[in-house]
Design an enzyme around this catalytic site. Structure first.
Site, short mmCIF file in Angstrom:
data_model
loop_
_atom_site.label_atom_id
_atom_site.label_comp_id
_atom_site.label_asym_id
_atom_site.label_seq_id
_atom_site.Cartn_x
_atom_site.Cartn_y
_atom_site.Cartn_z
N ARG A 36 46.00 28.08 40.06
CA ARG A 36 44.85 28.21 40.94
C ARG A 36 43.76 27.14 40.71
O ARG A 36 42.91 26.93 41.56
CB ARG A 36 44.25 29.61 40.70
CG ARG A 36 43.21 30.06 41.68
CD ARG A 36 42.59 31.36 41.21
NE ARG A 36 43.52 32.48 41.31
CZ ARG A 36 43.65 33.23 42.39
NH1 ARG A 36 42.89 33.01 43.44
NH2 ARG A 36 44.51 34.24 42.42
N GLY A 40 41.49 33.52 35.42
CA GLY A 40 40.88 34.79 35.85
C GLY A 40 41.60 35.48 36.98
O GLY A 40 41.33 36.64 37.29
N GLY A 116 54.13 27.27 37.44
CA GLY A 116 55.23 27.46 36.51
C GLY A 116 56.47 28.00 37.21
O GLY A 116 56.38 28.91 38.03
N THR A 144 52.20 37.04 37.29
CA THR A 144 51.78 36.26 38.46
C THR A 144 51.04 37.09 39.52
O THR A 144 50.69 36.57 40.58
CB THR A 144 53.01 35.56 39.10
OG1 THR A 144 54.09 36.50 39.14
CG2 THR A 144 53.43 34.36 38.27
N TYR A 184 40.95 51.28 48.64
CA TYR A 184 39.89 50.74 47.76
C TYR A 184 39.22 49.52 48.38
O TYR A 184 38.00 49.43 48.45
CB TYR A 184 40.50 50.32 46.42
CG TYR A 184 40.75 51.44 45.44
CD1 TYR A 184 41.19 52.68 45.86
CD2 TYR A 184 40.56 51.24 44.08
CE1 TYR A 184 41.43 53.68 44.94
CE2 TYR A 184 40.80 52.24 43.15
CZ TYR A 184 41.24 53.46 43.59
OH TYR A 184 41.46 54.44 42.69
N VAL A 238 47.64 50.78 63.95
CA VAL A 238 47.27 49.53 64.63
C VAL A 238 48.56 48.89 65.15
O VAL A 238 49.53 48.76 64.41
CB VAL A 238 46.55 48.60 63.65
CG1 VAL A 238 46.30 47.24 64.28
CG2 VAL A 238 45.23 49.23 63.21
N HIS A 323 42.63 46.44 34.69
CA HIS A 323 42.64 46.98 33.32
C HIS A 323 44.01 47.49 32.90
O HIS A 323 44.34 47.50 31.73
CB HIS A 323 41.55 48.06 33.13
CG HIS A 323 41.46 49.04 34.26
ND1 HIS A 323 40.76 48.78 35.40
CD2 HIS A 323 41.97 50.27 34.41
CE1 HIS A 323 40.84 49.83 36.21
NE2 HIS A 323 41.57 50.75 35.62
N HIS A 446 19.93 64.12 27.09
CA HIS A 446 19.17 64.59 28.25
C HIS A 446 17.96 63.68 28.44
O HIS A 446 17.29 63.35 27.46
CB HIS A 446 18.70 66.03 28.02
CG HIS A 446 17.79 66.52 29.11
ND1 HIS A 446 18.27 66.92 30.34
CD2 HIS A 446 16.44 66.65 29.17
CE1 HIS A 446 17.24 67.27 31.10
NE2 HIS A 446 16.12 67.13 30.41
P1 NAI Z 1 45.35 50.67 49.21
O1 NAI Z 1 46.79 50.93 48.98
O2 NAI Z 1 44.33 51.19 48.27
O3 NAI Z 1 44.94 51.21 50.67
C1 NAI Z 1 45.59 50.78 51.85
C2 NAI Z 1 45.28 51.76 52.95
O4 NAI Z 1 45.80 51.24 54.15
C3 NAI Z 1 45.92 53.12 52.75
O5 NAI Z 1 44.95 54.12 52.95
C4 NAI Z 1 47.01 53.16 53.80
O6 NAI Z 1 47.29 54.46 54.27
C5 NAI Z 1 46.40 52.29 54.89
N1 NAI Z 1 47.36 51.73 55.83
C6 NAI Z 1 48.60 51.25 55.56
N2 NAI Z 1 49.17 50.81 56.70
C7 NAI Z 1 48.29 51.02 57.71
C8 NAI Z 1 48.30 50.80 59.12
N3 NAI Z 1 49.37 50.26 59.72
N4 NAI Z 1 47.21 51.13 59.87
C9 NAI Z 1 46.13 51.68 59.24
N5 NAI Z 1 46.07 51.92 57.92
C10 NAI Z 1 47.13 51.59 57.15
O7 NAI Z 1 45.27 49.09 49.37
P2 NAI Z 1 44.03 48.09 49.35
O8 NAI Z 1 42.76 48.81 49.66
O9 NAI Z 1 44.44 46.96 50.22
O10 NAI Z 1 43.99 47.63 47.85
C11 NAI Z 1 45.11 46.90 47.30
C12 NAI Z 1 45.20 47.12 45.81
O11 NAI Z 1 44.09 46.57 45.15
C13 NAI Z 1 45.28 48.58 45.45
O12 NAI Z 1 46.34 48.77 44.56
C14 NAI Z 1 43.96 48.87 44.78
O13 NAI Z 1 44.12 49.81 43.76
C15 NAI Z 1 43.54 47.50 44.26
N6 NAI Z 1 42.08 47.40 44.25
C16 NAI Z 1 41.38 48.05 43.29
C17 NAI Z 1 40.00 48.03 43.31
C18 NAI Z 1 39.27 48.77 42.27
O14 NAI Z 1 39.85 49.11 41.25
N7 NAI Z 1 38.01 49.07 42.48
C19 NAI Z 1 39.25 47.31 44.33
C20 NAI Z 1 40.09 46.69 45.30
C21 NAI Z 1 41.45 46.73 45.24
#
Ligand code: NAI
Length: 467
Positions: A36, A40, A116, A144, A184, A238, A323, A446
């Site tokens: 990249r 990070g 790599g 990766t 998320y 969609v 994590h 508290h």
């Molecule tokens: P996600 O798997 O959390 O959510 C994707 C959402 O899209 C689901 O609710 C699913 O039902 C929906 N979906 C799937 N196909 C769809 C469709 N055709 N039309 C409408 N909705 C649809 O995936 P996201 O939010 O993209 O995150 C990816 C990864 O990144 C996750 O594993 C997440 O845990 C990680 N992440 C973690 C964060 C954190 O720890 N705070 C912040 C951002 C991402």
């Protein structure tokens, strides 16, 4: 000899760079390959860190705009300077990526810039522009990471139809923002742009948001976000997204009624998940096995089908969380050094950094029901927590699930202020095999939000004091 290593880690994200540092600490001659141009990974460059910067800054703006005047902090002339905000975010990212380079130097990790590729079980070739350099390694760690997925027929151009990467760098606040996916990423990015002035609509395929989250928390989360102005269209698929002059048109169909709808907006964020990124690594030529979702198959020691090639983080099974990758990175380094590296997959916390934050560790109610485990529930609302009350942050609750017979804590689910930090106490409790009684008998300062945890533990036996 210069190009011979005990360990070569491919990928310098949270999994890879942590693995490299730990391996070097253990006396192994270690290199980390990253293409990249900055260490990070996704997390630091286009994920967790820049999004948390914008979440923090947008929340300050939102509070100043919505709350301050009524709280006696009066001023006029508040305005948003998006350029400055973005520069602040970019600077934070830069400082942190440089910080990892410093840690590499300090720990004697060789940083190899380039892409790599695996050539054999002991050979890695790194391509950087026209140059090609060969390296030998006794052990190789694939770290990766992952890349955003899209939907059939939707091309992410990072201009008007964006992934999280594009949504972290809009030049202007979009008037209308449509987010596909209520997970998320969708909800964190939706919160940022809604606070900065966008009208945000989330289109979600399922009839609830954040799949995998305890359903009671997920329902409360949706209610709170709706109150904040985010619109939800659940149960919608969609079917297409098109750029039409300067706008984007999104077509979607209701899964139940089959009614079709069309909505025009300025930007569309596609946030329907991420896929493991293993392109160009040469895995199939080496015979490294992947599962049906494209994730590299590993055993308990995180070894792939080739013993001295390991894989960690988003390229293998489990939650795609920085994590979790870090824990695996440390475990692999220790396993390579002959120690007993290990990851406890039952205690991996998850946090959504919205306002309020949502945090969880362990089993959800749904999972316990499915596994036929008898459990007790202790719940305590932030409305009854004095610190939350004086701060006007009373949305949400803490919920503890404990085994009916043994009282052992099986899962903790929180939505509310500072829960992203508070969940650490619960992860520690679970690592020690704590009972709800152990938490209830632990003195909590508290007035703090953490008292809600103690009260939820007391509530398991219906003896909460303040509710
Ligand atoms: P996600 O798997 O959390 O959510 C994707 C959402 O899209 C689901 O609710 C699913 O039902 C929906 N979906 C799937 N196909 C769809 C469709 N055709 N039309 C409408 N909705 C649809 O995936 P996201 O939010 O993209 O995150 C990816 C990864 O990144 C996750 O594993 C997440 O845990 C990680 N992440 C973690 C964060 C954190 O720890 N705070 C912040 C951002 C991402």
């Amino acid at each position: 000899m210069e190009n011979n290593f005990d360990v070569i880690v491919i990928g310098g994200g949270p999994g890879g760079y942590v693995c490299a540092i730990r391996a070097a600490q253990l006396g192994l001659k270690t290199a980390c390959v990253e293409s990249r141009g900055a260490l990070g990974g996704t997390c630091l460059n286009v994920g967790c860190i820049p999004s948390k910067s914008l979440l923090n800054l947008s929340e300050s703006f939102h509070k100043a705009q919505k709350d301050f005047n009524s709280q006696g902090i009066e001023f006029t002339g508040l305005k948003l300077n998006l350029n400055k905000m973005m520069s602040g975010k970019n600077k934070s990212v830069q400082v942190l990526t440089k910080g990892i380079e410093f840690l590499f130097k300090k720990n004697n990790v060789t940083y190899i810039k380039g892409k790599g590729v695996l050539f054999s079980e002991n050979d890695v070739v790194v391509y950087e522009g026209e140059e090609k350099t060969s390296y030998k390694a006794k052990n190789i760690v694939i770290a990766t990471g992952s890349a955003p997925t899209s939907l059939p027929g939707i091309d992410i151009d990072e201009q008007n139809i964006v992934s999280s990467t594009g949504a972290l760098s809009f030049d202007d606040v979009p008037k209308e923002l449509i987010i596909i996916g209520g997970g998320y990423i969708g909800l964190e990015m939706g919160s940022i742009w809604s606070r900065l002035g966008s009208s945000v609509t989330v289109l979600e395929y399922l009839d609830f948001i954040t799949p995998g989250m305890d359903r009671e928390v997920s329902n409360e989360f949706q209610k709170i976000l709706t109150k904040q102005g985010i619109k939800f269209k659940l149960n919608n698929k969609v079917t297409s997204v098109q750029n039409v002059s300067n706008k984007v048109v999104v077509n979607f169909t209701n899964n139940k009624t089959h009614e079709r709808e069309k909505k025009e907006c300025d930007k569309v964020l596609v946030a329907v998940g991420r896929k493991p990124y293993t392109e160009g690594l040469n895995l199939s030529k080496l015979g490294i096995k992947k599962d049906t979702q494209g994730k590299i198959e590993v055993n308990k020691k995180l070894q792939t089908s080739i013993n001295n090639i390991y894989a960690i983080g988003d390229v293998i099974k489990g939650p795609m969380l920085a994590h979790k990758a870090e824990e695996e990175g440390i475990a692999v380094a220790e396993i390579i050094a002959g120690q007993a590296g290990h990851v406890n997959y039952d205690v991996i916390p998850g946090v959504v950094y919205t306002s309020p934050e949502v945090a969880a560790v362990g089993k959800t109610e749904e999972q316990l029901k499915e596994a036929n485990i008898d459990y007790k529930v202790g719940k305590f609302p932030f409305l009854a927590n004095s610190r939350a009350k004086v701060n006007n942050e009373t949305d949400g609750f803490v919920k503890i699930l404990a085994d009916s017979k043994t009282d052992r804590v099986l899962g903790v689910h929180m939505i509310g202020p500072h829960t992203g930090d508070m969940i650490a106490e619960m992860a520690l409790a679970m690592e020690f095999g704590a009972s709800a009684e152990d938490i209830a008998r632990t003195c909590h300062a508290h007035p703090t939000h953490t008292e809600a945890v103690k009260e939820a533990a007391l509530a398991i036996d219906k003896r909460a004091i303040h509710f």
